[in-house]
Design an enzyme around this catalytic site. Structure first.
Site, PDB file in Angstrom:
ATOM      1  N   SER A  62      19.562  26.398  64.061  1.00 15.78           N
ATOM      2  CA  SER A  62      18.508  25.742  64.831  1.00 15.78           C
ATOM      3  C   SER A  62      18.317  26.402  66.203  1.00 15.78           C
ATOM      4  O   SER A  62      17.981  27.580  66.289  1.00 15.78           O
ATOM      5  CB  SER A  62      18.831  24.252  64.946  1.00 15.78           C
ATOM      6  OG  SER A  62      17.684  23.502  65.288  1.00 15.78           O
ATOM      7  N   ASP A  97      15.113  20.533  54.249  1.00 11.19           N
ATOM      8  CA  ASP A  97      15.159  20.424  55.710  1.00 11.19           C
ATOM      9  C   ASP A  97      13.933  19.660  56.199  1.00 11.19           C
ATOM     10  O   ASP A  97      12.797  20.102  56.012  1.00 11.19           O
ATOM     11  CB  ASP A  97      15.200  21.827  56.328  1.00 11.19           C
ATOM     12  CG  ASP A  97      15.538  21.823  57.811  1.00 11.19           C
ATOM     13  OD1 ASP A  97      15.238  20.829  58.487  1.00 11.19           O
ATOM     14  OD2 ASP A  97      16.088  22.835  58.285  1.00 11.19           O
ATOM     15  N   HIS A 151      19.032  20.197  57.318  1.00 10.86           N
ATOM     16  CA  HIS A 151      19.036  21.123  58.451  1.00 10.86           C
ATOM     17  C   HIS A 151      20.420  21.689  58.754  1.00 10.86           C
ATOM     18  O   HIS A 151      20.538  22.643  59.512  1.00 10.86           O
ATOM     19  CB  HIS A 151      18.505  20.368  59.680  1.00 10.86           C
ATOM     20  CG  HIS A 151      18.136  21.228  60.834  1.00 10.86           C
ATOM     21  ND1 HIS A 151      17.208  22.253  60.741  1.00 10.86           N
ATOM     22  CD2 HIS A 151      18.554  21.226  62.134  1.00 10.86           C
ATOM     23  CE1 HIS A 151      17.067  22.828  61.926  1.00 10.86           C
ATOM     24  NE2 HIS A 151      17.880  22.235  62.780  1.00 10.86           N
TER      25      HIS A 151
END
Length: 290
Positions: A114, A233, A261
Site C-alpha cells: 500500500s 482487494d 489488501h
C-alpha cells in the site's frame, strides 16, 4: 545480553531482533532476521500499522534466504513522530535516509504494501542506485477514487469499533479477525504522538485526492518489479495491478484469490513464496549477466 533496543521476539519460528537507527535525524525502529542480501519490508498506512503486526508471519520465511529488515515508517509504530508535514516526499526521504544509515553492502530489494509500496516505488525511481528489485503488494501510487471502503481508513475515529471496521475493509470477507490483532493496532493507533501523525498523514492524502504519482513517473521504475495483488482487494481494486504492469516495463504479476489488501497477513506463505521465487530468479539473471 541484548539491551532493550535489541529485544528478541520468539513469536515466530525464526527469531527477529528489534533495533533502532537514526535515519536523517528520525529515530527509526526496525526488525531484523536472517543473513544474505538485504530485503526491506515496508508496511502500509492504515491506523495502527507497524512492522511486527504486518510482517511477523513473512519474516521467518524470507529470512531463510535473505537478510530481512522490516521497518516502521515515518509516523508509525515505534519510529519517531516529528512535528512535520507528512507528505509522500517526506516518506520517500525517510526511506532513502534509512537505507543510507544502514550501510548495506550493495543494493537492496524493497517489498512494500500500500503506502509502503508507493514509497518504495518512489525511492526506486529517484534513488535507483540503491535498489535492486521491487515488490509492490496492493500498492498505492495510482489514482483510486476515495470510495466507501477507504473511509474507515482515511476517516478512522480512534475507537476500537472503528479499528474493527478498518481491518474488515482491508481483508477479504472470509478472513477471521482476532482480538489480538485489533488490540495491538488499537494500542499503537491511539498513542498520542501516533494519532497526531496519522491525522496529519490522512489530511494530506485527502487534500491531494489520494496517494498517487503521475503515470509517467511510474514508467521510470528502472528495476525488475513484482506486482502482487489480492483479487478481492476492496481498498485498491485489482485492476490497479494491471495498470502497474502496463506502466512498468520489467514487471511480473501475481494475483492471489480470496485475498484483500493484506496478502502478507491473509496469505503469508503464498505471498512469501512468490516473493522468494521472484527474488531468486532476479539473482540468477544477475549472476548470469556478471
Amino acid at each position: 545480553m541484548l539491551n532493550k533496543a535489541e529485544q528478541i521476539s520468539e513469536k515466530s519460528e525464526s527469531a527477529y531482533v528489534e533495533r533502532f537507527v537514526n535515519a536523517g535525524g528520525v529515530e527509526t525502529r526496525y526488525l531484523e532476521a536472517g543473513k544474505g542480501q538485504p530485503v526491506i519490508l515496508i508496511h502500509g498506512g492504515g491506523a495502527g500499522a507497524e512492522s511486527e503486526g504486518n510482517w511477523r508471519n513473512v519474516i521467518p520465511i524470507l529470512a531463510r534466504h535473505y537478510r530481512v529488515i522490516a521497518m516502521d515508517m515515518l509516523g508509525f509504530g515505534k519510529t519517531a513522530k516529528p512535528d512535520i508535514e507528512y507528505t509522500q516526499d517526506r516518506r520517500i526521504r525517510h526511506l532513502h535516509d534509512f537505507i543510507k544509515a544502514m550501510n548495506f553492502d550493495g543494493k537492496v530489494s524493497i517489498v512494500g504494501n500500500s503506502m509502503g509500496g508507493a514509497t518504495g516505488l518512489g525511492v526506486s525511481v529517484l534513488h535507483s542506485e540503491l535498489v535492486n528489485a521491487l515488490v509492490l503488494m496492493g500498492s498505492a501510487g495510482l489514482v483510486v477514487e476515495i470510495h466507501e471502503d477507504l473511509r474507515p481508513i482515511i476517516n478512522y475515529d480512534f475507537t476500537r469499533e472503528g479499528m474493527v471496521h478498518l481491518v474488515k475493509a482491508l481483508t477479504n470477507d472470509g478472513f477471521k479477525i482476532d482480538d489480538a490483532m485489533i488490540n495491538s493496532r488499537y494500542t499503537y493507533a491511539t498513542d498520542e504522538a501516533t494519532r497526531k501523525a496519522y491525522v496529519a498523514t490522512m489530511q494530506w492524502i485527502r487534500e491531494q485526492g489520494g496517494l498517487f504519482y503521475d503515470p509517467e513517473f511510474i514508467r521510470k521504475v528502472p528495476v525488475p518489479t513484482l506486482v502482487v495483488h489480492g483479487k478481492d482487494d476492496k481498498v485498491v481494486p485489482v485492476e490497479t495491478a494491471y495498470k502497474f504492469l502496463d506502466l512498468i516495463d520489467d514487471s511480473w504479476g501475481y494475483i492471489i484469490p480470496h485475498c484483500g489488501h493484506w496478502a502478507m497477513i491473509e496469505h503469508p506463505e503464498d505471498f512469501a513464496n512468490a516473493t522468494l521465487s521472484f527474488l531468486s530468479r532476479r539473482a540468477d539473471i544477475t549472476r548470469a549477466a556478471a
